[in-house]
Motif scaffolding. Structure first.
Motif, PDB file in Angstrom:
ATOM      1  N   VAL A 127      -5.018  -8.148   5.491  1.00  0.00           N
ATOM      2  CA  VAL A 127      -4.666  -6.787   4.783  1.00  0.00           C
ATOM      3  C   VAL A 127      -5.299  -6.110   4.138  1.00  0.00           C
ATOM      4  N   GLU A 128      -5.234  -6.217   3.079  1.00  0.00           N
ATOM      5  CA  GLU A 128      -6.702  -5.860   1.902  1.00  0.00           C
ATOM      6  C   GLU A 128      -7.294  -5.435   2.111  1.00  0.00           C
ATOM      7  N   ARG A 129      -8.216  -6.806   3.473  1.00  0.00           N
ATOM      8  CA  ARG A 129      -9.701  -6.938   3.584  1.00  0.00           C
ATOM      9  C   ARG A 129     -10.061  -5.783   4.853  1.00  0.00           C
ATOM     10  N   GLY A 130      -8.609  -5.266   5.153  1.00  0.00           N
ATOM     11  CA  GLY A 130      -8.628  -4.535   6.593  1.00  0.00           C
ATOM     12  C   GLY A 130      -8.781  -5.747   7.717  1.00  0.00           C
ATOM     13  N   ARG A 131      -8.307  -7.113   7.498  1.00  0.00           N
ATOM     14  CA  ARG A 131      -8.796  -7.942   9.333  1.00  0.00           C
ATOM     15  C   ARG A 131      -7.496  -7.235  10.322  1.00  0.00           C
ATOM     16  N   LYS A 132      -6.403  -7.076   9.572  1.00  0.00           N
ATOM     17  CA  LYS A 132      -4.984  -7.106   9.728  1.00  0.00           C
ATOM     18  C   LYS A 132      -4.295  -5.490   9.388  1.00  0.00           C
ATOM     19  N   GLU A 133      -3.772  -5.148  10.561  1.00  0.00           N
ATOM     20  CA  GLU A 133      -2.744  -3.953  11.051  1.00  0.00           C
ATOM     21  C   GLU A 133      -1.316  -4.080  10.453  1.00  0.00           C
ATOM     22  N   ALA A 134      -1.440  -3.421   9.072  1.00  0.00           N
ATOM     23  CA  ALA A 134       0.332  -4.475   8.881  1.00  0.00           C
ATOM     24  C   ALA A 134       1.100  -2.744   9.179  1.00  0.00           C
ATOM     25  N   SER A 135       2.348  -3.377   9.618  1.00  0.00           N
ATOM     26  CA  SER A 135       3.390  -2.790  10.157  1.00  0.00           C
ATOM     27  C   SER A 135       3.684  -2.048   8.821  1.00  0.00           C
ATOM     28  N   SER A 136       4.500  -1.055   9.798  1.00  0.00           N
ATOM     29  CA  SER A 136       5.199  -0.098   8.011  1.00  0.00           C
ATOM     30  C   SER A 136       6.096  -1.251   7.504  1.00  0.00           C
ATOM     31  N   GLU A 137       6.733  -2.085   8.298  1.00  0.00           N
ATOM     32  CA  GLU A 137       8.086  -2.874   6.709  1.00  0.00           C
ATOM     33  C   GLU A 137       7.290  -3.691   6.168  1.00  0.00           C
ATOM     34  N   VAL A 138       6.047  -3.978   6.182  1.00  0.00           N
ATOM     35  CA  VAL A 138       5.016  -5.101   5.416  1.00  0.00           C
ATOM     36  C   VAL A 138       4.165  -4.232   4.350  1.00  0.00           C
ATOM     37  N   LEU A 139       3.447  -2.816   4.621  1.00  0.00           N
ATOM     38  CA  LEU A 139       3.325  -1.933   3.630  1.00  0.00           C
ATOM     39  C   LEU A 139       4.263  -1.473   2.836  1.00  0.00           C
ATOM     40  N   ALA A 140       5.583  -1.267   3.271  1.00  0.00           N
ATOM     41  CA  ALA A 140       6.553  -0.939   2.280  1.00  0.00           C
ATOM     42  C   ALA A 140       7.116  -1.946   1.669  1.00  0.00           C
ATOM     43  N   ALA A 141       7.017  -3.509   2.242  1.00  0.00           N
ATOM     44  CA  ALA A 141       7.215  -4.356   1.097  1.00  0.00           C
ATOM     45  C   ALA A 141       6.343  -4.548   0.372  1.00  0.00           C
ATOM     46  N   ALA A 142       5.163  -4.148   0.390  1.00  0.00           N
ATOM     47  CA  ALA A 142       3.937  -4.358  -0.643  1.00  0.00           C
ATOM     48  C   ALA A 142       4.026  -3.812  -1.740  1.00  0.00           C
ATOM     49  N   ALA A 143       4.022  -1.744  -1.425  1.00  0.00           N
ATOM     50  CA  ALA A 143       3.787  -0.644  -1.782  1.00  0.00           C
ATOM     51  C   ALA A 143       5.174  -0.633  -3.097  1.00  0.00           C
ATOM     52  N   ARG A 144       6.518  -1.756  -2.796  1.00  0.00           N
ATOM     53  CA  ARG A 144       7.728  -1.680  -3.440  1.00  0.00           C
ATOM     54  C   ARG A 144       7.272  -3.297  -4.310  1.00  0.00           C
ATOM     55  N   SER A 145       6.637  -3.623  -3.948  1.00  0.00           N
ATOM     56  CA  SER A 145       6.158  -5.647  -4.678  1.00  0.00           C
ATOM     57  C   SER A 145       4.996  -4.140  -6.071  1.00  0.00           C
ATOM     58  N   GLY A 160       5.712  -0.779  -7.147  1.00  0.00           N
ATOM     59  CA  GLY A 160       5.861   0.009  -7.840  1.00  0.00           C
ATOM     60  C   GLY A 160       6.229   1.125  -7.368  1.00  0.00           C
ATOM     61  N   LEU A 161       5.300   1.314  -6.201  1.00  0.00           N
ATOM     62  CA  LEU A 161       5.447   2.626  -5.667  1.00  0.00           C
ATOM     63  C   LEU A 161       6.024   2.281  -4.812  1.00  0.00           C
ATOM     64  N   GLY A 162       6.305   3.716  -3.393  1.00  0.00           N
ATOM     65  CA  GLY A 162       7.064   4.023  -2.815  1.00  0.00           C
ATOM     66  C   GLY A 162       5.667   3.496  -1.152  1.00  0.00           C
ATOM     67  N   LEU A 163       6.707   3.380   0.018  1.00  0.00           N
ATOM     68  CA  LEU A 163       5.279   3.574   1.251  1.00  0.00           C
ATOM     69  C   LEU A 163       4.754   5.453   1.193  1.00  0.00           C
ATOM     70  N   GLY A 164       5.302   6.493   0.955  1.00  0.00           N
ATOM     71  CA  GLY A 164       4.841   7.812   1.075  1.00  0.00           C
ATOM     72  C   GLY A 164       4.186   7.841  -1.058  1.00  0.00           C
ATOM     73  N   ASP A 165       3.629   6.241  -1.061  1.00  0.00           N
ATOM     74  CA  ASP A 165       2.718   7.237  -1.982  1.00  0.00           C
ATOM     75  C   ASP A 165       1.181   5.908  -1.577  1.00  0.00           C
ATOM     76  N   VAL A 166       1.466   5.306  -0.721  1.00  0.00           N
ATOM     77  CA  VAL A 166       0.667   4.087  -0.583  1.00  0.00           C
ATOM     78  C   VAL A 166      -0.358   4.885   0.272  1.00  0.00           C
ATOM     79  N   LEU A 167       0.557   5.331   1.311  1.00  0.00           N
ATOM     80  CA  LEU A 167       0.526   6.793   2.513  1.00  0.00           C
ATOM     81  C   LEU A 167      -0.092   7.787   1.827  1.00  0.00           C
ATOM     82  N   SER A 168      -0.082   8.302   1.089  1.00  0.00           N
ATOM     83  CA  SER A 168      -0.816   9.502   0.206  1.00  0.00           C
ATOM     84  C   SER A 168      -2.095   9.230  -0.190  1.00  0.00           C
ATOM     85  N   LEU A 169      -2.298   8.058  -1.036  1.00  0.00           N
ATOM     86  CA  LEU A 169      -3.264   7.425  -1.872  1.00  0.00           C
ATOM     87  C   LEU A 169      -4.344   7.630  -0.749  1.00  0.00           C
ATOM     88  N   ALA A 170      -3.868   6.484   0.631  1.00  0.00           N
ATOM     89  CA  ALA A 170      -4.680   6.170   1.854  1.00  0.00           C
ATOM     90  C   ALA A 170      -5.205   8.115   2.351  1.00  0.00           C
TER      91      ALA A 170
END
Length: 120
Positions: A63-81, A83-93
């Motif tokens: 996922v970090e290398r852009g090789r996999k298109e992560a689901s929203s559930e995976v992105l939310a879990a990675a964001a939480r881990s 200390g961010l929310g899914l919205g934070d990651v999406l906003s930064l992206a």
């Protein structure tokens, strides 16, 4: 003596300018870069973040290398881990995507729109 009258218009054909297509950044690349930047900024390992997110280390790496298109559930879990929310990651992206796309929009605006003919 020229066969053209002195005031007659001559069309001088111009060779087409080759246009290199501008590659738009892919969403998965941008999101992966954001996740990696956040993880490295926190000085955390892939293993630490993957375990906290309950995903595999190889999958998070992909996922970090852009090789996999992560689901929203995976992105939310990675964001939480991280200390961010899914919205934070999406906003930064989104901000990163806008930054990366800005030069291509400018270049596209400067591209020739068609054939140009000059009269002499």
């Amino acid at each position: 003596m020229s066969s053209h009258a002195p005031n007659s218009a001559r069309v001088i054909p111009l060779r087409p300018v080759p246009v290199t297509p501008v590659r738009e950044p892919l969403w998965r690349d941008v999101v992966g870069d954001v996740l990696r930047r956040e993880r490295v900024g926190q000085r955390r390992t892939l293993k630490d973040v993957a375990e906290a997110a309950r995903i595999s280390v190889p999958y998070l790496s992909e996922v970090e290398r852009g090789r996999k298109e992560a689901s929203s559930e995976v992105l939310a879990a990675a964001a939480r881990s991280l200390g961010l929310g899914l919205g934070d990651v999406l906003s930064l992206a989104r901000d990163e995507l806008t930054r990366r796309s800005a030069p291509s929009r400018t270049a596209a605006a400067r591209r020739p729109m068609g054939e140009v003919r000059l009269a002499a």
